[in-house]
Design an enzyme around this catalytic site. Structure first.
Site, PDB file in Angstrom:
ATOM      1  N   GLU A 113      -5.145  -5.106  10.509  1.00  0.00           N
ATOM      2  CA  GLU A 113      -4.122  -4.083  10.715  1.00  0.00           C
ATOM      3  C   GLU A 113      -4.359  -3.412  12.071  1.00  0.00           C
ATOM      4  O   GLU A 113      -5.163  -2.475  12.169  1.00  0.00           O
ATOM      5  CB  GLU A 113      -4.193  -3.035   9.607  1.00  0.00           C
TER       6      GLU A 113
ATOM      7  N   GLU B 151      -6.650   4.535   8.193  1.00  0.00           N
ATOM      8  CA  GLU B 151      -6.415   5.961   7.925  1.00  0.00           C
ATOM      9  C   GLU B 151      -7.652   6.608   7.308  1.00  0.00           C
ATOM     10  O   GLU B 151      -7.941   7.771   7.567  1.00  0.00           O
ATOM     11  CB  GLU B 151      -5.179   6.121   7.021  1.00  0.00           C
TER      12      GLU B 151
ATOM     13  N   GLY C 234       2.989  -1.151   4.232  1.00  0.00           N
ATOM     14  CA  GLY C 234       3.048   0.272   3.917  1.00  0.00           C
ATOM     15  C   GLY C 234       4.482   0.693   3.656  1.00  0.00           C
ATOM     16  O   GLY C 234       5.022   0.527   2.561  1.00  0.00           O
ATOM     17  N   GLY C 235       5.140   1.214   4.701  1.00  0.00           N
ATOM     18  CA  GLY C 235       6.494   1.773   4.585  1.00  0.00           C
ATOM     19  C   GLY C 235       7.466   0.909   3.794  1.00  0.00           C
ATOM     20  O   GLY C 235       8.119   1.398   2.857  1.00  0.00           O
TER      21      GLY C 235
ATOM     22  N   HIS D 163      -9.478   1.113   5.205  1.00  0.00           N
ATOM     23  CA  HIS D 163      -8.176   1.298   5.874  1.00  0.00           C
ATOM     24  C   HIS D 163      -8.363   2.198   7.098  1.00  0.00           C
ATOM     25  O   HIS D 163      -9.151   3.145   7.066  1.00  0.00           O
ATOM     26  CB  HIS D 163      -7.163   1.905   4.893  1.00  0.00           C
TER      27      HIS D 163
ATOM     28  N   SER E  52       3.729  -2.368  10.250  1.00  0.00           N
ATOM     29  CA  SER E  52       5.185  -2.437  10.427  1.00  0.00           C
ATOM     30  C   SER E  52       5.790  -3.778  10.024  1.00  0.00           C
ATOM     31  O   SER E  52       6.746  -4.236  10.645  1.00  0.00           O
ATOM     32  CB  SER E  52       5.568  -2.081  11.868  1.00  0.00           C
TER      33      SER E  52
ATOM     34  N   ASN F 202       0.867  -1.172   0.000  1.00  0.00           N
ATOM     35  CA  ASN F 202       0.000   0.000   0.000  1.00  0.00           C
ATOM     36  C   ASN F 202       0.909   1.229   0.000  1.00  0.00           C
ATOM     37  O   ASN F 202       1.524   1.544   1.016  1.00  0.00           O
ATOM     38  CB  ASN F 202      -0.898  -0.029   1.253  1.00  0.00           C
ATOM     39  N   TRP F 203       0.978   1.880  -1.143  1.00  0.00           N
ATOM     40  CA  TRP F 203       1.923   3.000  -1.275  1.00  0.00           C
ATOM     41  C   TRP F 203       1.398   4.274  -0.626  1.00  0.00           C
ATOM     42  O   TRP F 203       2.111   5.288  -0.562  1.00  0.00           O
ATOM     43  CB  TRP F 203       2.253   3.250  -2.757  1.00  0.00           C
ATOM     44  N   LYS F 204       0.145   4.256  -0.184  1.00  0.00           N
ATOM     45  CA  LYS F 204      -0.464   5.426   0.476  1.00  0.00           C
ATOM     46  C   LYS F 204      -0.246   6.687  -0.392  1.00  0.00           C
ATOM     47  O   LYS F 204      -0.226   6.579  -1.603  1.00  0.00           O
ATOM     48  CB  LYS F 204       0.061   5.563   1.903  1.00  0.00           C
TER      49      LYS F 204
ATOM     50  N   GLY G 221       2.816   2.039  10.889  1.00  0.00           N
ATOM     51  CA  GLY G 221       3.768   3.137  10.738  1.00  0.00           C
ATOM     52  C   GLY G 221       4.483   3.496  12.034  1.00  0.00           C
ATOM     53  O   GLY G 221       5.146   4.525  12.114  1.00  0.00           O
TER      54      GLY G 221
END
Ligand code: 13P
Length: 249
Positions: free
Chosen positions: A161, A93, A228-229, A91, A207, A9-11, A167
């Site tokens: 998640e 977020e 993500g990251g 998600h 993470s 997920n490149w956000k 993150g």
């Protein structure tokens, strides 16, 4: 056996040219599903770059209407047109920063399925809810309301998640994650049936990195990762793909 998924997920990261470059450096796989979710503006270019090499392109959100006066929104038809086969919905977020309710997420899922697009439904508790032992209650609510009036789960993947692990560098331990994944699978069994619960893939997200992925992916009820990251770093993401391939052999 459930086929593993490693999804990135490149956000809200990467311009179009950066996305193309990143997409080109992702390893393809014959024994697991690899998914990448760029921003809306990069979807078409990334789909063209990938050119049916087996990597699946996903969007990160949609609006639950076909078209109309919804300034700034993107419909499922539009992401399909841009080459998407999947979309990430619910998600944390989106739930937190854009006030998305379980009811809205349910509407989005139903609309997406009408277009024959797969869904990754994200669920997860925040730190306060975990500390006060409300995790299972929250997950039950998210699953019951999010999947309300959806009879067929064959196009749905769940991503667990835990919000406190997203993150933050703080990852759920393999045992902690397995326990929650097993709860989710049992919940699906109680809402549907055993066959559905055995088939549905449940990803862990929060993470996940090359140095903790193996322990997580080795758990019985963890069928992959939503990353993500580390998905922005091709070396790290490709390492996680290789670990999943090794475990899947
Ligand atoms: P991180 O891997 O950066 O914690 O993000 C997880 C996530 O939110 C994927 O959707």
């Amino acid at each position: 056996m459930r086929k593993m998924i490693i999804a990135g997920n490149w956000k809200m990261n990467k311009t179009i040219s950066e996305s193309i470059e990143l997409a080109k450096s992702i390893k393809t796989s014959s024994n697991i599903d690899v998914i990448i979710a760029p921003t809306f503006t990069s979807l078409k270019s990334v789909s063209e770059t990938i050119n049916n090499n087996g990597i699946i392109v996903s969007a990160q959100n949609i609006h639950p209407k076909d078209s109309g006066a919804y300034t700034g929104e993107i419909s499922p038809l539009m992401i399909k047109d841009a080459g998407c086969k999947t979309v990430i919905l619910g998600h944390s977020e989106r739930r937190e920063y854009f006030n998305e309710s379980n009811q809205l997420i349910n509407e989005k899922i139903k609309k997406t399925l009408n277009y024959d697009i797969n869904v990754i439904l994200c669920v997860g508790e925040n730190l306060d809810q975990r500390k006060t032992e409300k995790t299972n209650e929250i997950l039950s609510e998210q699953l019951e309301l999010g999947l309300s009036n959806i009879n067929d789960l064959s196009k749905i993947t769940i991503a667990y998640e835990p919000v406190w692990a997203i993150g933050t560098g703080e990852v759920a331990s393999p045992e902690q994650a397995q326990e929650t994944h097993s709860f989710i699978r049992n919940k699906i069994k109680s809402m549907y049936d055993e066959e559905t619960s055995n088939k549905i893939r449940i990803l862990y997200g929060g993470s996940m990195k090359p140095d903790n992925a193996e322990g997580l992916l080795n758990q019985q009820d963890i069928d992959g990762g939503l990353i993500g990251g580390a998905s922005l770093n091709p070396e790290a993401f490709n390492k996680i793909i290789s670990l999943a391939e090794k475990i899947s052999q």
